[in-house]
Design an enzyme around this catalytic site. Structure first.
Site, mmCIF file in Angstrom:
data_model
loop_
_atom_site.group_PDB
_atom_site.id
_atom_site.type_symbol
_atom_site.label_atom_id
_atom_site.label_comp_id
_atom_site.label_asym_id
_atom_site.label_seq_id
_atom_site.Cartn_x
_atom_site.Cartn_y
_atom_site.Cartn_z
ATOM 1 N N HIS A 27 38.059 31.784 28.953
ATOM 2 C CA HIS A 27 37.782 31.495 27.546
ATOM 3 C C HIS A 27 39.025 31.084 26.781
ATOM 4 C CE1 HIS A 27 39.223 35.547 27.963
ATOM 5 N NE2 HIS A 27 39.524 35.560 26.677
ATOM 6 N N GLU A 32 53.713 48.105 28.006
ATOM 7 C CA GLU A 32 55.120 47.920 27.645
ATOM 8 C C GLU A 32 55.490 48.902 26.522
ATOM 9 O OE1 GLU A 32 57.086 44.960 28.474
ATOM 10 O OE2 GLU A 32 58.746 45.452 27.103
ATOM 11 N N ASP A 57 40.550 36.356 15.605
ATOM 12 C CA ASP A 57 40.916 35.963 16.971
ATOM 13 C C ASP A 57 39.668 36.088 17.827
ATOM 14 O OD1 ASP A 57 42.155 35.304 19.338
ATOM 15 O OD2 ASP A 57 43.186 37.238 19.568
ATOM 16 N N GLU A 109 43.896 41.616 33.076
ATOM 17 C CA GLU A 109 44.508 40.315 32.752
ATOM 18 C C GLU A 109 46.022 40.468 32.880
ATOM 19 O OE1 GLU A 109 44.698 37.102 29.056
ATOM 20 O OE2 GLU A 109 44.776 39.236 28.652
ATOM 21 N N ARG A 126 37.274 44.810 31.456
ATOM 22 C CA ARG A 126 38.242 43.720 31.638
ATOM 23 C C ARG A 126 39.383 44.059 30.663
ATOM 24 N NH1 ARG A 126 40.865 40.111 28.019
ATOM 25 N NH2 ARG A 126 41.425 38.231 29.116
ATOM 26 N N ASP A 182 42.417 43.788 28.571
ATOM 27 C CA ASP A 182 43.111 42.687 27.905
ATOM 28 C C ASP A 182 44.622 42.915 27.941
ATOM 29 O OD1 ASP A 182 42.730 40.329 26.125
ATOM 30 O OD2 ASP A 182 43.759 41.580 24.655
ATOM 31 N N ASN A 236 45.620 46.898 23.311
ATOM 32 C CA ASN A 236 47.038 46.686 23.049
ATOM 33 C C ASN A 236 47.301 46.715 21.551
ATOM 34 O OD1 ASN A 236 49.830 45.529 23.637
ATOM 35 N ND2 ASN A 236 48.956 43.978 22.279
ATOM 36 N N HIS A 237 46.272 46.305 20.803
ATOM 37 C CA HIS A 237 46.440 46.159 19.350
ATOM 38 C C HIS A 237 45.118 46.449 18.650
ATOM 39 C CE1 HIS A 237 45.560 42.241 21.284
ATOM 40 N NE2 HIS A 237 44.588 42.218 20.383
ATOM 41 N N ASP A 282 50.425 45.901 17.175
ATOM 42 C CA ASP A 282 50.375 46.600 18.471
ATOM 43 C C ASP A 282 50.259 48.104 18.259
ATOM 44 O OD1 ASP A 282 51.012 44.080 19.477
ATOM 45 O OD2 ASP A 282 52.257 44.923 21.077
HETATM 46 C C1 NOJ Z 1 43.947 37.843 25.618
HETATM 47 C C2 NOJ Z 1 42.629 37.231 25.271
HETATM 48 O O1 NOJ Z 1 42.097 36.624 26.418
HETATM 49 C C3 NOJ Z 1 42.881 36.242 24.149
HETATM 50 O O2 NOJ Z 1 41.744 35.502 23.856
HETATM 51 C C4 NOJ Z 1 43.391 36.980 22.941
HETATM 52 O O3 NOJ Z 1 43.752 36.080 21.924
HETATM 53 C C5 NOJ Z 1 44.605 37.824 23.286
HETATM 54 N N1 NOJ Z 1 44.434 38.586 24.504
HETATM 55 C C6 NOJ Z 1 44.884 38.810 22.181
HETATM 56 O O4 NOJ Z 1 43.912 39.821 22.223
#
Ligand code: NOJ
Length: 554
Positions: free
Chosen positions: A312, A211, A65, A244, A202, A204, A107-108, A174
């Protein structure tokens, strides 16, 4: 407010620039960007007027990812450099007047993270409780974030026979924030990066991060964010959390911290304003954006909105109605490949606007004139396009285009070795690159530099209170920002026709003038603050109200 108070809250007037080390500059010619390459490009960022560099994930990763799947939260992907590079880089950036913030993705983890590898060994493995497990997926399941790529947020782990939660891809389990040990890991990871000179994070996927797992009572989930903010501020008085949070404004307010409660996030992206902007562009009608801005809550002085045109990810339109989203799709993403997840667009701004320099400039003028802190995604400053041959969200994550040479001067490795290749159409490096624009004040780069200069010399934009003014015309957004440092007024024309706007600013001191911040002109205002202003097709204008005796240079 004293000037010292103002500079303590540096993020109120910052200019943030997001980049991925992997695609920015490759110095060792292995086809992958690196910290050394980035360090060689700090001059470009300093000259652009950037004050904060936001690094996308650079930690070790299997890269399924684009780095948002991390296997070691305190390490550095060896392709990009080493920890010493980060320490050197943050120091050098600061020397050039720039802070560094980093993506914070807790988060993960990646499913190849040692915690997860251990957790899936047995039901009573030491790290089992770092993740969220169920014997069967709950009946009421959250929807996947990636429809078409995932069909559930629960995945069966064959070996132990239980399902684990993954809000994003199945290879991103997660973390279980109900486990105090996980919360400690989150805090100590933050503390660790602060020690290396980072000025903030930043954060994420914040709503997913806090949650709690279904059926688990952790009290108020926002306490986690309050705790983190407290921890952050104990460790560093200047550090920020930029979150975010793509939710309606009312809910975003909870993530800043409810009135009377301790603060949570310092800044949040304005996803709603961004989506309204595209609806306005599609309709050539400023009203959707004007209405959204008028509804946007005014924040406490320490908090801030982060404005952006493109990030992005996919350009999400998820908060528009179905009909509105279709309008934007029809205007800017008419072909199938341009759309993703049923909600977003995978193009950059210039291609969506057919390369029309008037419209592109109008949009960036708007970005820098809106109350808040502007955030640029690398390549926006030169008008880079996307590469349609790269799948989905990867289309906008192509190498930075420095020169007209092969690979845009990003790397001297064979092109096939690059993870993502530059576009080969009219937005190819031979047509769009930094070198061709850096000495040309008429270029987009020259224009963006003039915007960053003007933004930095107009602190009222970051500090003030917004009013959307009647412009008398549907296509024209007129807004005013009032702060103790001054009064700022901007006009933006969303239509392809020139026009005259009758501005009415309300009573002003006798002999006040309107000073044009780009054209060194001054216009007299009558005592009711009225004036007629000419705007070009897709034109823009920035003004300051100057009263007799005003000592500010304009
Ligand atoms: C938000 C990120 O901006 C995105 O690129 C990513 O795939 C997801 N979080 C999972 O981390």
């Amino acid at each position: 407010m004293k000037i010292t108070d103002r500079s303590d809250l540096w993020w109120k007037t910052a200019i943030v620039y997001c980049l991925d080390v992997e695609t920015y500059m490759d110095w060792n010619d292995d086809g992958c960007g690196d910290f050394e390459g980035l360090a060689h490009r700090l001059d470009h960022l300093a000259e652009l007027g950037v004050t904060v560099i936001w690094l996308m994930p650079f930690q070790p990763t299997p890269d399924r990812d684009d780095g948002y799947d991390i296997t070691d939260f305190t390490g550095v992907d060896p392709r990009l450099g080493a920890l010493t590079d980060i320490a050197e880089f943050t120091r050098t950036a600061r020397d050039r007047g720039m802070r560094v913030i980093i993506d914070f993705v807790m988060n993960h983890t990646s499913d190849r993270h040692p915690w997860f590898k251990s957790a899936r060994r047995s039901l009573d493995a030491p790290y089992r409780d770092y993740y969220v497990w169920r014997d069967a997926p709950p009946k009421k399941q959250a929807q996947t974030v990636f429809p078409g790529e995932e069909d559930s947020v629960w995945e069966l782990d064959e070996r132990t026979g239980q399902y684990y939660l993954h809000s994003f891809y199945r290879h991103q389990p997660d973390l279980n924030i109900a486990n105090p040990a996980v919360r400690d890991e989150i805090a100590t990871t933050m503390g660790y990066w602060l020690e290396l000179g980072i000025s903030g994070f930043r954060v994420d996927a914040v709503p997913f991060l806090i949650e709690p797992p279904e059926g688990v009572d952790i009290g108020d989930p926002h306490e986690l964010l309050r705790d983190l903010r407290r921890f952050l501020q104990r460790r560093s008085s200047e550090a920020v959390l930029l979150g975010e949070v793509n939710l309606p404004y009312e809910q975003q307010l909870d993530f800043f911290g409810k009135q009377g409660d301790p603060p949570e996030l310092t800044m949040q992206f304005d996803f709603l304003g961004m989506q309204a902007l595209y609806l306005s562009l599609a309709r050539e009608d400023a009203r959707p954006l004007a209405e959204m801005l008028a509804a946007r809550p005014q924040l406490e002085p320490e908090a801030q909105w982060a404005n952006f045109v493109r990030n992005h990810d996919e350009l999400t339109l998820d908060k528009l109605s179905d009909a509105e989203r279709e309008e934007v799709f029809d205007a800017f993403a008419p072909e199938d490949w341009m759309r993703v997840y049923g909600r977003g667009i995978v193009r950059r701004l210039p291609t969506m606007l057919d390369g029309d320099p008037r419209r592109i400039r109008m949009v960036y003028s708007l970005l820098f004139s809106l109350p808040g802190t502007p955030v640029l995604f690398y390549g926006e400053e030169i008008g880079m396009g996307e590469n349609p041959e790269q799948q989905g969200r990867m289309s906008v994550r192509t190498p930075m285009q420095w020169t007209g040479e092969p690979n845009g001067g990003f790397s001297r490795a064979p092109t096939r070795r690059l993870r993502a290749q530059p576009p080969s159409d009219g937005y190819a490096p031979e047509h769009v690159n930094v070198e061709a624009q850096m000495h040309d004040p008429e270029s987009l780069l020259g224009f963006i530099r003039s915007l960053t200069r003007r933004y930095r010399s107009s602190p009222e934009i970051g500090w003030g209170v917004l009013d959307v003014l009647p412009s008398g015309q549907d296509a024209v957004l007129a807004h005013r920002i009032t702060a103790d440092v001054g009064r700022f007024v901007a006009l933006h024309n969303f239509a392809p026709t020139p026009t005259i706007v009758s501005l009415d600013l309300g009573p002003v001191a006798p002999d006040s003038q309107l000073s044009d911040l780009f054209r060194v002109d001054r216009f007299d205002l009558d005592e009711q603050g009225r004036i007629d202003v000419h705007l070009d097709a897709y034109g823009y204008a920035w003004f300051r109200v100057v009263e007799p005796g005003d000592r500010r240079l304009t």
